[in-house]
Motif scaffolding. Sequence first.
Motif, PDB file in Angstrom:
ATOM      1  N   ASP A  30       0.854  -1.188   0.000  1.00 16.74           N
ATOM      2  CA  ASP A  30       0.000   0.000   0.000  1.00 16.74           C
ATOM      3  C   ASP A  30       0.891   1.239   0.000  1.00 16.74           C
ATOM      4  O   ASP A  30       0.682   2.182  -0.773  1.00 16.74           O
ATOM      5  CB  ASP A  30      -0.928  -0.032   1.229  1.00 16.74           C
ATOM      6  CG  ASP A  30      -1.995   1.044   1.174  1.00 16.74           C
ATOM      7  OD1 ASP A  30      -2.295   1.535   0.065  1.00 16.74           O
ATOM      8  OD2 ASP A  30      -2.535   1.391   2.243  1.00 16.74           O
ATOM      9  N   HIS A  54      -5.663   2.834  -6.643  1.00 10.73           N
ATOM     10  CA  HIS A  54      -6.558   3.108  -5.520  1.00 10.73           C
ATOM     11  C   HIS A  54      -8.005   3.273  -5.964  1.00 10.73           C
ATOM     12  O   HIS A  54      -8.914   2.786  -5.300  1.00 10.73           O
ATOM     13  CB  HIS A  54      -6.079   4.324  -4.721  1.00 10.73           C
ATOM     14  CG  HIS A  54      -5.078   3.952  -3.675  1.00 10.73           C
ATOM     15  ND1 HIS A  54      -3.790   3.644  -3.989  1.00 10.73           N
ATOM     16  CD2 HIS A  54      -5.201   3.788  -2.331  1.00 10.73           C
ATOM     17  CE1 HIS A  54      -3.142   3.316  -2.875  1.00 10.73           C
ATOM     18  NE2 HIS A  54      -3.973   3.394  -1.858  1.00 10.73           N
ATOM     19  N   HIS A  59      -8.080  -3.436   1.548  1.00 12.90           N
ATOM     20  CA  HIS A  59      -7.305  -2.414   0.850  1.00 12.90           C
ATOM     21  C   HIS A  59      -5.932  -2.895   0.350  1.00 12.90           C
ATOM     22  O   HIS A  59      -5.601  -2.703  -0.826  1.00 12.90           O
ATOM     23  CB  HIS A  59      -7.138  -1.225   1.788  1.00 12.90           C
ATOM     24  CG  HIS A  59      -6.541  -0.025   1.147  1.00 12.90           C
ATOM     25  ND1 HIS A  59      -7.240   0.770   0.275  1.00 12.90           N
ATOM     26  CD2 HIS A  59      -5.304   0.520   1.233  1.00 12.90           C
ATOM     27  CE1 HIS A  59      -6.470   1.752  -0.133  1.00 12.90           C
ATOM     28  NE2 HIS A  59      -5.285   1.624   0.429  1.00 12.90           N
ATOM     29  N   ASN A  73      -5.220  -3.493  -3.572  1.00 12.35           N
ATOM     30  CA  ASN A  73      -4.272  -2.677  -4.333  1.00 12.35           C
ATOM     31  C   ASN A  73      -3.319  -3.548  -5.144  1.00 12.35           C
ATOM     32  O   ASN A  73      -3.015  -3.259  -6.296  1.00 12.35           O
ATOM     33  CB  ASN A  73      -3.438  -1.804  -3.388  1.00 12.35           C
ATOM     34  CG  ASN A  73      -4.196  -0.598  -2.902  1.00 12.35           C
ATOM     35  OD1 ASN A  73      -5.270  -0.282  -3.395  1.00 12.35           O
ATOM     36  ND2 ASN A  73      -3.639   0.073  -1.907  1.00 12.35           N
ATOM     37  N   HIS A 133       1.302   3.963  -2.912  1.00  9.27           N
ATOM     38  CA  HIS A 133       1.120   5.405  -2.649  1.00  9.27           C
ATOM     39  C   HIS A 133       2.242   6.209  -3.309  1.00  9.27           C
ATOM     40  O   HIS A 133       2.002   7.250  -3.925  1.00  9.27           O
ATOM     41  CB  HIS A 133       1.132   5.702  -1.143  1.00  9.27           C
ATOM     42  CG  HIS A 133      -0.076   5.209  -0.416  1.00  9.27           C
ATOM     43  ND1 HIS A 133      -0.090   4.993   0.937  1.00  9.27           N
ATOM     44  CD2 HIS A 133      -1.306   4.896  -0.859  1.00  9.27           C
ATOM     45  CE1 HIS A 133      -1.288   4.544   1.285  1.00  9.27           C
ATOM     46  NE2 HIS A 133      -2.042   4.492   0.213  1.00  9.27           N
TER      47      HIS A 133
HETATM   48 ZN    ZN Z   1      -3.719   3.072   0.190  1.00  7.27          ZN
END
Ligand code: ZN
Length: 360
Positions: A196, A262, A276, A280, A200
């Motif tokens: 994650d 996302h 999540h 992803n 990002h």
């Molecule tokens: Zn995230």
Amino acid sequence: NLTKYRNFPMVPRVIYGPGSFGQLGEILMPHRKSSDAPIIFLVDDVFEGRELAERVPLMFDDQLIFISADEEPKTEQVDVLVQKLLSDHNDLPSGIVGIGGGTLLDLAKAVAIMLTNNGPASDYQGWDLVKKPALYHVGIPTISGTGAEVSRTTVLLGPHKKLGINSDYTPFDQVVLDPDLTLGVPADQWFYTGMDCYIHCVESLNGTFLNAFSQSYGEKALDLCKEVFLEDLPEDESREKLMMASWHGGMSIAYSQVGVAHAMSYGLSYVLGTKHGIGNCLVFQHLDEFYPEGVKLFRQMQHKHNIHLPEGICASLSDEQMDTMVNVALGLEPLWQNALGPEWRQIMTPSRLKALYEKI
Ligand code: ZN
Ligand code: NAD
């Protein structure tokens, strides 16, 4: 110059270091309003019966509530918790402490907001809808990657949408970064939540919203992720670096946005409940066209850590479910704008997005 810049709050206090959790009691003491105004600890139930739970510095009427992170936080769950706290105690609590991953951190932020703002929580999903300051709230991550410890949002699944409560009152008043708390995270979960953070960085650094502020944090976080996931660091060093990568990754998107992965992952989560981190990863592996370098490195990391992602996730979706997924994803305008620019609707058509989902 007519540019209007956003003026963001940041976490005003952070303590960092292995073992720093031991100082939580003294950190909270000045924030205790009275013996009738307890501190509420929301703790991931993975710690039930484990040493960490015994180290929570309970006093007076304090309450420790174990909460499962098996499902992502819901607005309804926040409303129920807030009602419970209001009926359990005569006084408003002195503060809320969230101990766990993104799920528990987001719950703690949301509960702190909703204890001072009239509910339901779903009324506040969106941008800058919160009217009154939240209760004092503290975030203590036990797994690294989401950046929820620094972010200005708390992502909630509501009756109509999965969307954050984004506000100046959302960030924590205090964060405790103790890398030792992430000991014992299962390897696959470590990878998903860590990715994650990696995603990002890739989405922030390749976005059209990029600026020197975001870039400086994003590049640092990306370097740390590469060290953690592609080199062979000693375990303690790896834990420390991933915790700081998460922080920097979160800071990077504060002044930019995430992107394609996302947006698509939110759709997956809304329709299928996919979490999540893994969501992803499921999406990102198919995004070569948008993030060629990022996906290449992702595959190397995946290979090095022997991570096998499930396949055929979207195979049995009905047309209706697929349409919902596409609509939820396309509804996240700022993410697409960041990823593809102002003309994004011409680039990411519903049929193109559907074809991407069908690969998953
Ligand atoms: Zn995230
Ligand atoms: P999580 O909180 O869902 O936890 C994942 C799993 O790891 C759970 O089973 C949990 O019990 C376990 N776990 C956590 N710490 C552990 C430990 N020390 N030892 C053993 N097991 C441990 O995972 P996450 O990936 O950190 O968070 C995902 C959530 O974060 C999602 O709900 C997502 O929407 C949210 N999120 C929020 C933001 C934000 O800015 N607010 C950003 C990204 C993601």
